[in-house]
Motif scaffolding. Structure first.
Motif, PDB file in Angstrom:
ATOM      1  N   ARG A 138      42.390  26.450  90.316  1.00 27.52           N
ATOM      2  CA  ARG A 138      41.121  26.124  90.365  1.00 27.52           C
ATOM      3  C   ARG A 138      40.407  27.276  90.587  1.00 27.52           C
ATOM      4  O   ARG A 138      39.376  27.664  89.992  1.00 27.52           O
ATOM      5  CB  ARG A 138      40.515  25.103  91.479  1.00 27.52           C
ATOM      6  CG  ARG A 138      40.805  23.665  92.107  1.00 27.52           C
ATOM      7  CD  ARG A 138      40.770  22.542  92.653  1.00 27.52           C
ATOM      8  NE  ARG A 138      41.164  23.059  93.723  1.00 27.52           N
ATOM      9  CZ  ARG A 138      41.743  22.441  94.377  1.00 27.52           C
ATOM     10  NH1 ARG A 138      42.346  21.912  93.997  1.00 27.52           N
ATOM     11  NH2 ARG A 138      42.168  22.688  95.667  1.00 27.52           N
ATOM     12  N   LYS A 139      40.824  28.529  91.516  1.00 19.04           N
ATOM     13  CA  LYS A 139      40.155  29.341  91.881  1.00 19.04           C
ATOM     14  C   LYS A 139      40.789  29.876  90.521  1.00 19.04           C
ATOM     15  O   LYS A 139      39.294  31.367  89.840  1.00 19.04           O
ATOM     16  CB  LYS A 139      41.011  29.935  92.348  1.00 19.04           C
ATOM     17  CG  LYS A 139      40.242  31.501  93.408  1.00 19.04           C
ATOM     18  CD  LYS A 139      41.230  32.272  94.879  1.00 19.04           C
ATOM     19  CE  LYS A 139      40.920  30.483  96.027  1.00 19.04           C
ATOM     20  NZ  LYS A 139      42.079  31.581  96.830  1.00 19.04           N
ATOM     21  N   LYS A 179      40.680  29.233  87.364  1.00 22.07           N
ATOM     22  CA  LYS A 179      39.642  28.555  86.553  1.00 22.07           C
ATOM     23  C   LYS A 179      37.610  29.284  86.924  1.00 22.07           C
ATOM     24  O   LYS A 179      36.936  28.321  85.705  1.00 22.07           O
ATOM     25  CB  LYS A 179      39.528  27.067  86.410  1.00 22.07           C
ATOM     26  CG  LYS A 179      41.321  26.545  86.337  1.00 22.07           C
ATOM     27  CD  LYS A 179      41.329  26.810  85.049  1.00 22.07           C
ATOM     28  CE  LYS A 179      42.870  26.925  83.973  1.00 22.07           C
ATOM     29  NZ  LYS A 179      43.166  27.631  83.728  1.00 22.07           N
ATOM     30  N   LYS A 180      37.749  29.445  87.684  1.00 20.73           N
ATOM     31  CA  LYS A 180      36.426  29.921  88.959  1.00 20.73           C
ATOM     32  C   LYS A 180      35.892  31.456  87.784  1.00 20.73           C
ATOM     33  O   LYS A 180      34.693  31.727  87.969  1.00 20.73           O
ATOM     34  CB  LYS A 180      36.056  29.575  90.088  1.00 20.73           C
ATOM     35  CG  LYS A 180      36.099  27.865  90.446  1.00 20.73           C
ATOM     36  CD  LYS A 180      36.154  28.844  92.123  1.00 20.73           C
ATOM     37  CE  LYS A 180      35.626  26.724  92.303  1.00 20.73           C
ATOM     38  NZ  LYS A 180      35.262  27.225  94.068  1.00 20.73           N
ATOM     39  N   LYS A 181      37.098  32.113  87.748  1.00 17.30           N
ATOM     40  CA  LYS A 181      36.716  33.236  87.112  1.00 17.30           C
ATOM     41  C   LYS A 181      36.260  33.359  85.561  1.00 17.30           C
ATOM     42  O   LYS A 181      36.830  32.848  84.704  1.00 17.30           O
ATOM     43  CB  LYS A 181      38.037  33.853  87.009  1.00 17.30           C
ATOM     44  CG  LYS A 181      37.989  34.571  89.166  1.00 17.30           C
ATOM     45  CD  LYS A 181      39.649  35.345  88.972  1.00 17.30           C
ATOM     46  CE  LYS A 181      39.698  35.490  90.513  1.00 17.30           C
ATOM     47  NZ  LYS A 181      40.895  36.577  90.704  1.00 17.30           N
TER      48      LYS A 181
END
Length: 127
Positions: free
Chosen positions: A122-123, A125-127
């Motif tokens: 998830r982390k 994909k946020k970038k």
């Protein structure tokens, strides 16, 4: 509760996201065990509701899911290599042992050479 539909965040574990490896298998596995059945929810480690509900930031109730056969869905997911024991929020030895056994047997996500924990996925994909 009491026969009403409820959105639940599975307590003590985290599972692959839908678009992540094994994401669709997790959904199918959980559906096969739960669909069309009445389940019970375990709050804060207690089978009897004690009035202390916990919700996540998405307003999902945080609980373990007790299946009609007496098994706990959350543990079944970890045991079958379809979820991680969420050690950031849990020091439960039963979940830790289930995860180690699944890893040693290379079951589910542990059959992958480099499984990516859902929180890391998830982390990224946020970038």
């Amino acid at each position: 509760m009491d026969g009403t539909e409820q959105t639940v965040r599975l307590e003590l574990i985290d599972c692959p996201e839908k678009k992540q490896a094994f994401g669709s298998k997790v959904k199918q596995f959980a559906s096969d065990l739960c669909f069309g059945t009445n389940v019970s929810l375990i709050f804060n480690g207690k089978k009897k509701y004690d009035g202390k509900k916990k919700y996540d930031r998405n307003k999902r109730l945080i609980a373990e899911v007790l299946l009609p056969n007496g098994k706990i869905l959350n543990k079944e997911l970890v045991k079958n290599g379809l979820g991680w024991h969420f050690k950031k929020y849990s020091n439960d030895e039963n979940y830790a042992q289930l995860e180690v056994e699944a890893q040693n047997n290379k079951i589910g996500i542990w059959s992958e050479p480099n499984p990516i924990a859902p929180w890391d996925w998830r982390k990224s994909k946020k970038k």
